[in-house]
Design a protein around this motif. Structure first.
Motif, short mmCIF file in Angstrom:
data_model
loop_
_atom_site.label_atom_id
_atom_site.label_comp_id
_atom_site.label_asym_id
_atom_site.label_seq_id
_atom_site.Cartn_x
_atom_site.Cartn_y
_atom_site.Cartn_z
N LEU A 148 12.12 2.77 4.78
CA LEU A 148 11.11 3.38 3.90
C LEU A 148 9.73 2.74 4.08
O LEU A 148 8.72 3.28 3.61
N ASN A 149 9.68 1.59 4.77
CA ASN A 149 8.37 0.99 5.05
C ASN A 149 7.49 1.92 5.89
O ASN A 149 6.28 1.76 5.93
N LYS A 150 8.13 2.89 6.56
CA LYS A 150 7.34 3.84 7.39
C LYS A 150 6.56 4.82 6.52
O LYS A 150 5.68 5.53 7.01
N ILE A 151 6.93 4.90 5.26
CA ILE A 151 6.27 5.88 4.38
C ILE A 151 5.17 5.20 3.58
O ILE A 151 5.39 4.14 2.98
N GLN A 152 3.99 5.84 3.59
CA GLN A 152 2.87 5.26 2.84
C GLN A 152 3.10 5.44 1.34
O GLN A 152 3.91 6.26 0.92
N GLU A 153 2.32 4.72 0.56
CA GLU A 153 2.54 4.76 -0.89
C GLU A 153 2.17 6.12 -1.50
O GLU A 153 1.32 6.85 -0.97
N GLN A 154 2.89 6.49 -2.55
CA GLN A 154 2.67 7.72 -3.34
C GLN A 154 2.77 9.02 -2.54
O GLN A 154 2.07 9.99 -2.82
N GLN A 155 3.65 9.05 -1.53
CA GLN A 155 3.80 10.26 -0.70
C GLN A 155 4.81 11.24 -1.27
O GLN A 155 4.90 12.37 -0.81
N VAL A 156 5.62 10.80 -2.25
CA VAL A 156 6.77 11.60 -2.69
C VAL A 156 6.59 12.00 -4.15
O VAL A 156 6.07 11.22 -4.96
N GLN A 157 7.01 13.23 -4.48
CA GLN A 157 6.81 13.71 -5.85
C GLN A 157 8.10 13.68 -6.70
O GLN A 157 8.04 13.83 -7.92
N LEU A 158 9.25 13.53 -6.07
CA LEU A 158 10.51 13.42 -6.83
C LEU A 158 11.54 12.66 -6.01
O LEU A 158 11.61 12.86 -4.79
N ILE A 159 12.30 11.81 -6.70
CA ILE A 159 13.43 11.14 -6.02
C ILE A 159 14.69 11.47 -6.80
O ILE A 159 14.72 11.35 -8.03
N PHE A 160 15.70 11.94 -6.09
CA PHE A 160 17.02 12.18 -6.72
C PHE A 160 18.06 11.62 -5.78
O PHE A 160 18.05 11.93 -4.58
N LEU A 334 15.90 19.97 -9.03
CA LEU A 334 14.67 20.41 -8.35
C LEU A 334 13.86 21.34 -9.22
O LEU A 334 12.63 21.27 -9.29
N LYS A 335 14.56 22.23 -9.93
CA LYS A 335 13.88 23.22 -10.76
C LYS A 335 13.12 22.56 -11.93
O LYS A 335 12.00 22.93 -12.23
N TYR A 336 13.76 21.56 -12.56
CA TYR A 336 13.15 20.97 -13.75
C TYR A 336 12.19 19.82 -13.46
O TYR A 336 11.38 19.47 -14.30
N TYR A 337 12.30 19.20 -12.28
CA TYR A 337 11.53 17.97 -12.06
C TYR A 337 10.62 18.02 -10.84
O TYR A 337 10.09 16.99 -10.43
#
Ligand code: SAM
Length: 386
Positions: A148-160, A334-337
């Protein structure tokens, strides 16, 4: 109204508000006097403090607050005094000092949050849309604590995700429960970094039992979701909800059989038909409205909703993976969040159910998986290794 008159009339929210609207020394005197009366509801007390805060004579207001904020009042009343200090601190530094003294005295989390929100009010939320790194379904192969170090900060809008349930399955083997929790915490820290401020992380976990080491030993049952609460909070998230996933009784392991034979008290072990979906929000100094405002105001869900926190869904089995999500569970999450177009991540992807459903619902999935066999299948299924 004179002070004498004010003491004889019934004090209502409206009458207090009225006194607050007109700024004058006499109104301030009436309000200060009112506050000292013995039987006042919390709501009236709060309104009086709010109206006092609207007045101009800072010397008198400061004297009042610096005495009463340390007196024996309900915390809701103290919060209102603290709020007044927050607003007054912009024009008079004595209130900033008092604000800090109140915070130190009570060491209270609600006030801490009030201070953070208040400080943030003028800041603009960062525009993250123009800096998007993930534009198509993607896959990170290896240990998510590193990949996950390959991903820059705040790139994702939901984690499940559904993490490994300690040593319940073959794909996980930790030295101890505390090692397991440390490892989960490392992943959660990465999740915190890549998740946009104010967005949600949902974790599906439930208690597990490890096998007895021999007939003479007891098995140990771990309430994983209780411990996840602590590591989620330590990683920078706060509690929002618990959704209970309820499965049909026929689909879960039979624990009740022993009791049914003996009917002996203490040997009762009910069949566990529930799993927890823990809903947490990444700490942010702004309300959720600010996250929602990032999207087109016409984007709305269909009419069908789940109005309670109990979701009745049958589990799913899979010939390739021992613990897969049912599609319906992913659809609801996905629908609610999340909104269409969001980047959504499952850091323990397994067979990738969440990623496939997300793709079908016009979200952009980012999956992590360390098992090479599962990862290969994900690649074949259209997830691009990054
Ligand atoms: C409970 S399963 C997830 C199943 C998934 N929800 C599905 O629908 O198939 C957990 C997965 O996490 C993977 N895993 C465990 N630790 C990991 C780590 N540190 N990094 C990446 N993947 C990991 C395991 O190989 C396993 O496939």
């Amino acid at each position: 109204m004179t002070i004498q008159q004010s003491l004889f009339c019934v004090i209502t929210i409206e009458s207090v508000k009225k006194l607050g609207l007109e700024k004058s020394d006499s109104n301030l005197a009436i309000l200060l006097d009112m506050f000292m009366q013995e039987v006042l509801s919390i709501e009236i007390q709060r309104e009086i403090i709010s109206s006092i805060g609207r007045q101009k004579n800072n010397d008198k207001i400061y004297d009042f607050l610096s005495k009463e904020a340390f007196n024996n009042h309900y915390m809701e009343v103290i919060y209102q005094m603290f709020r007044t200090c927050l607003y007054k601190s912009k024009e008079d530094m004595r209130f900033a000092d008092l604000r800090d003294r109140i915070l130190k005295h009570y060491n209270n989390e609600v006030m801490q949050k009030m201070l953070e929100y208040h400080s943030f009010r003028k800041e603009k939320k960062r525009d993250l849309k123009s800096q998007r790194q993930i534009l198509k379904p993607s896959l990170l192969i290896g240990d998510n604590r590193i990949t996950l170090n390959k991903i820059q900060e705040q790139q994702v809008q939901l984690i499940f995700t559904s993490p490994p349930y300690y040593n319940a399955r073959l794909y996980s083997d930790y030295r101890s429960y505390s090692d397991y929790l440390d490892s989960m915490k490392d992943t959660l820290r990465q999740c915190h970094r890549i998740l946009e401020n104010g967005r949600f992380i949902l974790i599906n976990v439930s208690p597990v039992i490890t096998k007895r080491a021999g007939r003479e030993f007891e098995s140990i049952r771990y309430p994983i979701h209780f411990d996840f609460h602590n590591i989620l909070c330590e990683s920078g998230f706060y509690f929002i909800d618990e959704i209970i996933w309820i499965k049909p009784e026929y689909s879960v392991p039979n624990r009740i059989a022993g009791y049914l034979q003996t009917k002996k008290p203490l040997s009762y072990k009910p069949n566990c038909v529930t799993e927890s979906i823990m809903v947490y929000r990444k700490n942010a100094s702004f309300l959720l409205d600010k996250n929602i405002k990032d999207y087109d105001k016409n984007l709305k869900n269909d009419e069908q909703i789940d109005s309670t926190n109990c979701w009745y869904i049958s589990p799913k089995s899979d010939k390739n993976h021992p613990a897969v999500f049912p599609e319906e569970l992913c659809q609801k999450v996905l629908k609610y969040y999340s909104f269409e177009g969001d980047v959504v991540c499952d850091p323990f992807a397994g067979s990738g159910t969440f990623g496939r459903v997300a793709n079908a619902m016009n979200r952009i999935p980012l999956l992590c998986e360390q098992n090479l066999e599962y990862a290969e299948k994900l690649k074949q299924g259209g997830f691009n290794e990054i």
